[in-house]
Design a protein around this motif. Sequence first.
Motif, PDB file in Angstrom:
ATOM      1  N   ALA A   1     -11.219  14.316  -1.195  1.00  0.00           N
ATOM      2  CA  ALA A   1     -11.944  13.360  -2.650  1.00  0.00           C
ATOM      3  C   ALA A   1     -12.535  12.924  -2.634  1.00  0.00           C
TER       4      ALA A   1
ATOM      5  N   THR B   1     -10.313  21.248   5.084  1.00  0.00           N
ATOM      6  CA  THR B   1      -8.950  21.596   6.021  1.00  0.00           C
ATOM      7  C   THR B   1      -9.113  23.940   5.886  1.00  0.00           C
TER       8      THR B   1
ATOM      9  N   ALA C   1      -8.781   1.371   6.310  1.00  0.00           N
ATOM     10  CA  ALA C   1      -8.004   0.654   5.392  1.00  0.00           C
ATOM     11  C   ALA C   1      -6.951  -0.207   5.409  1.00  0.00           C
TER      12      ALA C   1
ATOM     13  N   HIS D   1      -0.591   8.821   1.638  1.00  0.00           N
ATOM     14  CA  HIS D   1       0.221   7.902   2.446  1.00  0.00           C
ATOM     15  C   HIS D   1       0.876   6.700   3.256  1.00  0.00           C
TER      16      HIS D   1
ATOM     17  N   ASP E   1      -4.740  13.921  -2.956  1.00  0.00           N
ATOM     18  CA  ASP E   1      -3.360  13.900  -2.492  1.00  0.00           C
ATOM     19  C   ASP E   1      -2.362  12.891  -2.421  1.00  0.00           C
TER      20      ASP E   1
ATOM     21  N   PRO F   1      -0.717  19.441  -3.940  1.00  0.00           N
ATOM     22  CA  PRO F   1      -2.273  18.640  -3.227  1.00  0.00           C
ATOM     23  C   PRO F   1      -2.808  19.946  -2.090  1.00  0.00           C
ATOM     24  N   THR F   2      -4.800  20.530  -2.917  1.00  0.00           N
ATOM     25  CA  THR F   2      -4.928  21.573  -2.529  1.00  0.00           C
ATOM     26  C   THR F   2      -6.138  20.443  -2.875  1.00  0.00           C
ATOM     27  N   CYS F   3      -7.448  21.737  -1.883  1.00  0.00           N
ATOM     28  CA  CYS F   3      -9.034  21.144  -1.397  1.00  0.00           C
ATOM     29  C   CYS F   3      -8.944  21.087  -3.293  1.00  0.00           C
TER      30      CYS F   3
END
Length: 421
Positions: free
Chosen positions: A19, A44, A78, A267, A302, A318-320
Amino acid sequence: MAPTRVARGGTLVIGGGFAGGYVARLLGRDGATIVSPDNFMLFTPILPEAASGTLEPRHVVVPLRQMCPNAELRLGRAVALDAAGQFVTVETTAGTETIGYDRLIVALGAVARTLPVPGLTEHAIGFKTLAEAIFLRNHVLRRLEIADATVDPVERAKHLSFVFVGAGYAGVEALAELADLVHDALRSYPRLRGVPQRWVLVDAAPKILPGIPGRLGEYAQKLLSDRGIEIYTSTMLASAEHDAAVLSTGERIPTRTLVWTAGVKPHPLLAELGLPLDERGRVQVDETLRVVGQERIWSLGDCANVPNRATPDVSDPPTCQHALRQARRLAKNLRGTPKPYRYRMLGQVATLGRYRGIADVPGARFTGFAGWFICRAYHLWQLPLMSRRLRVVTDWSVSLLFRRDIAQLGTLGGRQTLGED
Ligand SMILES: Cc1cc2nc3c(=O)[nH]c(=O)nc-3n(C[C@H](O)[C@H](O)[C@H](O)COP(=O)(O)OP(=O)(O)OC[C@H]3O[C@@H](n4cnc5c(N)ncnc54)[C@H](O)[C@@H]3O)c2cc1C
């Protein structure tokens, strides 16, 4: 050490994955600063091929400095956000610094989702990063070497048993690729000829590849079963041990290889940023990908719950594929009049090893060699940079012509000083 304030405005992207990398690339001459712990974007979909050695690991990543030539890269993580003060705190190898922004894009992705299974974190191997793929390849080749060296059949069986938990894309493709690697490698281990191996795929869901349409999913399941892969659906991992995986059925599988690919979660840093989160912990954004209640912050991929006009009742998986479309929309929104995000999935593809695959594309469904070929062609088309595509095609061509490289280099690569043997 006191943080250093770096006076820098403009667009700041935290996360250089699918992303974040694509947004920064698509912002073009507008430029951006990317904060990422790695100087590359991991592609991935072809990571399983790096694990099996079909592709050189370097070829499944795209250097961010080349992918986003107008962006500045700050290598680091970050760690905090001050939305009122418009700055992000970043830990770099040189110390802690704060980076100011006019516009912030949060693209931190997801991390492996673990469950409170006894022994899981101690004994299971993950499969999400390039380091894990390289580790897994070396680990599997090491198992062959140890199995070759031992004469104890019980010990041998442990080293030649491989258990994968999680039958989504990552788990199925990684298992299929590694099973191919072992199958081919065993030709070079005459002492292991005829010695049985065990490949086990476990998932809590009633079928494998849950996102894949019925007939294709059934094809994949049958193909893998026919190849001798044991598939346990509606089954969970009950516990993990140093040399065994115990299933919810009570079966104890002696193994030294337990791979965990059972899903992802947003995350963990997101919970500390003070941004609105949904019930799954993803950043809540509006239709234009702007974070709800924030003027200068956007999020995608994601780590975000992005409303999709084309599928109002279902949030993006959650995919490319979705991360890339969200990145395209966001880059356009930041450069012009914001419009709502709308994307209908084009289809799905997966490889199943040994030149077999499945492809669900608009108007048609393919299995077998055609499915495999479409899957590879699609990934190649998606891969940024012509130089990367050529490297991948070269690796694929070499793998068709020659036997696999089965050198196990895992023990090498540490720092060597003069005087060491
Ligand atoms: C093995 C595997 C196979 C997959 N195969 C497919 C497939 O075939 N097709 C498909 O559509 N999808 C596939 N996916 C899913 C796909 O990879 C993700 O949906 C996609 O990468 C999401 O993009 P993202 O940018 O949100 O997250 P990511 O690509 O994970 O990027 C997140 C980035 O944030 C960085 N980051 C983390 N912490 C920090 C921090 N503190 N500060 C700054 N940066 C940070 C990370 O290093 C990473 O670069 C696969 C995933 C895996 C693991």
